[in-house]
Design an enzyme around this catalytic site. Structure first.
Site, PDB file in Angstrom:
ATOM      1  N   LYS A 172       0.755  -1.232  -0.166  1.00 28.85           N
ATOM      2  CA  LYS A 172       0.035  -0.187  -0.181  1.00 28.85           C
ATOM      3  C   LYS A 172       0.510   1.254   0.001  1.00 28.85           C
ATOM      4  O   LYS A 172       2.139   1.675   0.221  1.00 28.85           O
ATOM      5  CB  LYS A 172      -1.039  -0.221   1.232  1.00 28.85           C
ATOM      6  CG  LYS A 172      -0.458   0.100   2.470  1.00 28.85           C
ATOM      7  CD  LYS A 172       0.328   1.253   2.993  1.00 28.85           C
ATOM      8  CE  LYS A 172       0.774   1.574   4.620  1.00 28.85           C
ATOM      9  NZ  LYS A 172       1.373   2.787   5.069  1.00 28.85           N
ATOM     10  N   GLU A 240       1.189   6.526  16.316  1.00 27.02           N
ATOM     11  CA  GLU A 240       1.615   6.121  16.939  1.00 27.02           C
ATOM     12  C   GLU A 240       2.435   6.828  17.518  1.00 27.02           C
ATOM     13  O   GLU A 240       2.769   8.442  17.336  1.00 27.02           O
ATOM     14  CB  GLU A 240       2.347   6.239  15.369  1.00 27.02           C
ATOM     15  CG  GLU A 240       1.765   4.819  14.258  1.00 27.02           C
ATOM     16  CD  GLU A 240       2.033   5.260  13.307  1.00 27.02           C
ATOM     17  OE1 GLU A 240       3.817   4.198  12.940  1.00 27.02           O
ATOM     18  OE2 GLU A 240       2.083   6.270  12.391  1.00 27.02           O
ATOM     19  N   HIS A 264      -5.893   0.397   6.102  1.00 24.45           N
ATOM     20  CA  HIS A 264      -6.085  -0.238   7.275  1.00 24.45           C
ATOM     21  C   HIS A 264      -7.136  -0.258   7.820  1.00 24.45           C
ATOM     22  O   HIS A 264      -7.619  -1.172   8.743  1.00 24.45           O
ATOM     23  CB  HIS A 264      -4.888  -0.243   8.643  1.00 24.45           C
ATOM     24  CG  HIS A 264      -2.958  -0.310   7.467  1.00 24.45           C
ATOM     25  ND1 HIS A 264      -3.040  -1.355   7.232  1.00 24.45           N
ATOM     26  CD2 HIS A 264      -1.951   0.160   7.776  1.00 24.45           C
ATOM     27  CE1 HIS A 264      -1.949  -1.297   6.467  1.00 24.45           C
ATOM     28  NE2 HIS A 264      -1.004  -0.422   8.067  1.00 24.45           N
TER      29      HIS A 264
END
Length: 511
Positions: A172, A240, A264
């Site tokens: 991706k 993150e 995702h």
């Protein structure tokens, strides 16, 4: 028959079925990149260490470096020793090294691809790979067209042949919008059959994501409440704690929405919200995901239910860190978002009126990916006001990373009180509940590519449907042509991300 427990040719995660593919060579473009070094090469070694690679196997690296096979072997060895999940065993690596080759060339080099063809002919004979080839494109999306065209031009793929076979793996993102995704599909399908195209979404290879299906459909306890009658809203978060690191060239112009939400998080949404498939075979699973994504849509009010941010200087892990615009290689006026959040509505009977909130961001206080089903409040609380703390809603939380597991939040009586209620959490952790360690996602996915087993790979229709959801949001942000809202590194995002939920009477769950 050999006992499957002691048979090294059976996958430890599946005691019933042999999971060893037939002979093949894997050609890895971008083999010197960060993904290959830290994930792909270690995953291949781990498969070998578990006895899951065929005796007839070869790994051919293709890159610009002027290496011979010995130098490439040393590079693979260093990568494996630094990042492999399983212990390094010299005898396993020696056997793997027999099939290692390196071809030096650029993506537009006719000489490089002619050398690649000669190398594959040689390993087919020397390693017994029988002409079966996997082409793994671990490269920036800008290089997809070039490599695929070179494979066609140099007759490295025969679309009419099923034996031997040729497969392609594409990382991706699959395009940068709906139009470019369709163009990419046309180019790929002109060279490869649709069943031979594997679009990697490594999240779908994670054990916890796969267990989501087991949790839903193997437990009447959960499936009976998995609907609008009991679920208030759903939050899907990928946070993150790192910045962009050395990925400026890739990340700038892509942003959080294209980088992880289009693939995702929308895949997670599909698995969470889809109807029960008749089986977990690829076609049946895909059909349910496609129906769900076709029913999903961007929010009616893009102004009220989308948020876009960009991290500024702040504190992370006890250290002072740069803002996005101060990162090396980032233009001082970049409008690329590092925080993206928006609401998705699903127009079907199960989920009508239940908002799904998706958010992805960098430089958050901690690293976490989770799906939280927030339940409707109890219709009646027969307690005096002074008997309870402020109760939150019941929640079922699926932790994807880093601590894979499932948590259930509910109200319980505090000991030694007449009837004081407090929220508590019942926690299930994969690491402590099963003796076996979970394989890395790329181990499972690379193995499935070699087996030709497609259930965990999104097909083109899913990719198109995901872009149809995301494109109106991206177009709205582009039309605004404004700088994303700033948020300090180490915080949970810009104020607009918070108010987006508050308008609906909710708050983000603190992971």
């Amino acid at each position: 028959m050999t006992d499957s427990v002691t048979n090294p040719l059976r996958d430890a995660t599946d005691r019933r079925l042999p999971r060893v593919p037939g002979p093949c060579a894997l050609v890895m473009f971008g083999v010197t990149g960060d993904l290959a070094q830290k994930k792909l090469l270690p995953a291949i070694y781990d498969l070998a260490n578990r006895g899951l690679l065929p005796p007839g196997f070869a790994l051919v690296g293709y890159g610009r470096r002027d290496w011979d096979t010995e130098q490439f072997t040393d590079y693979v060895s260093e990568s494996v020793k630094a990042h492999a999940r399983t212990p390094f065993r010299a005898e396993v690596f020696r056997q793997l090294a027999e099939g290692l080759r390196f071809v030096s060339g650029a993506f537009d080099s006719a000489e490089g691809f002619e050398a690649l063809r000669s190398t594959l002919t040689e390993v087919d004979a020397a390693q017994g790979t029988e002409g079966n080839h996997v082409f793994y494109l671990s490269i920036p999306p800008a290089g997809f067209d070039q490599v695929i065209e070179q494979l066609r031009r140099h007759s490295l793929v025969d679309k009419t042949s099923t034996r031997p076979w040729s497969r392609v793996v594409i990382e991706k993102p699959f395009g940068h919008d709906l139009a470019s995704a369709r163009e990419l599909e046309q180019r790929v399908s002109s060279v490869f059959n649709s069943n031979d195209v594997f679009r990697i979404d490594h999240y779908l290879g994670k054990e916890t994501v796969q267990n989501l299906l087991a949790l839903r459909f193997a437990n009447q306890l959960f499936e009976s409440i998995w609907n609008r009658n009991y679920v208030s809203h759903v939050q899907i978060t990928m946070a993150e704690d790192i910045g962009i690191g050395g990925r400026a060239g890739y990340y700038d112009g892509i942003g959080a929405a294209r980088d992880v939400i289009q693939n995702h998080l929308l895949q997670l949404l599909a698995l969470v919200a889809m109807e029960e498939p008749t089986s977990f075979e690829a076609g049946n699973l895909r059909a349910e995901k496609e129906k769900l994504l076709a029913a999903a849509r961007a929010p009616r009010s893009l102004k009220s239910h989308t948020a876009r941010g960009q991290y500024t200087a702040g504190w992370a892990g006890g250290e002072r860190v740069k803002g996005y615009l101060q990162e090396d290689g980032i233009p001082h006026d970049s409008q690329t978002e590092t925080y993206a959040a928006f609401r998705v509505d699903i127009d079907n009977r199960r989920w009508a009126g239940v908002p799904f909130y998706l958010r992805a961001a960098k430089r958050m206080p901690r690293r976490v990916t989770e799906v939280a089903l927030m339940m409707q409040p109890a219709p009646h609380l027969p307690f005096h006001l002074n008997d309870t703390e402020q109760l939150g809603a019941n929640a079922l939380v699926l932790r994807i990373q880093p601590d894979e597991g499932v948590a259930l939040r509910f109200g319980a009586k505090v000991p030694a009180t007449p009837m004081e209620i407090r929220d508590v959490t019942m926690d299930f952790n994969y690491g402590t509940s099963f003796a076996e360690s979970s394989p890395e996602a790329y181990e499972r996915l690379i193995l499935d590519v070699m087996l030709g087993d497609p259930p965990l790979f999104p097909q083109h229709t899913e990719v198109e449907l995901s872009w149809k959801i995301l494109d109106p949001i991206l177009d709205y942000w582009a039309d605004k042509n404004t700088q994303p809202e700033g948020y300090a590194a180490g915080t949970w995002g810009p104020p607009s991300g918070k108010t987006m939920l508050e308008r609906d009477g909710f708050v983000w769950r603190r992971p």
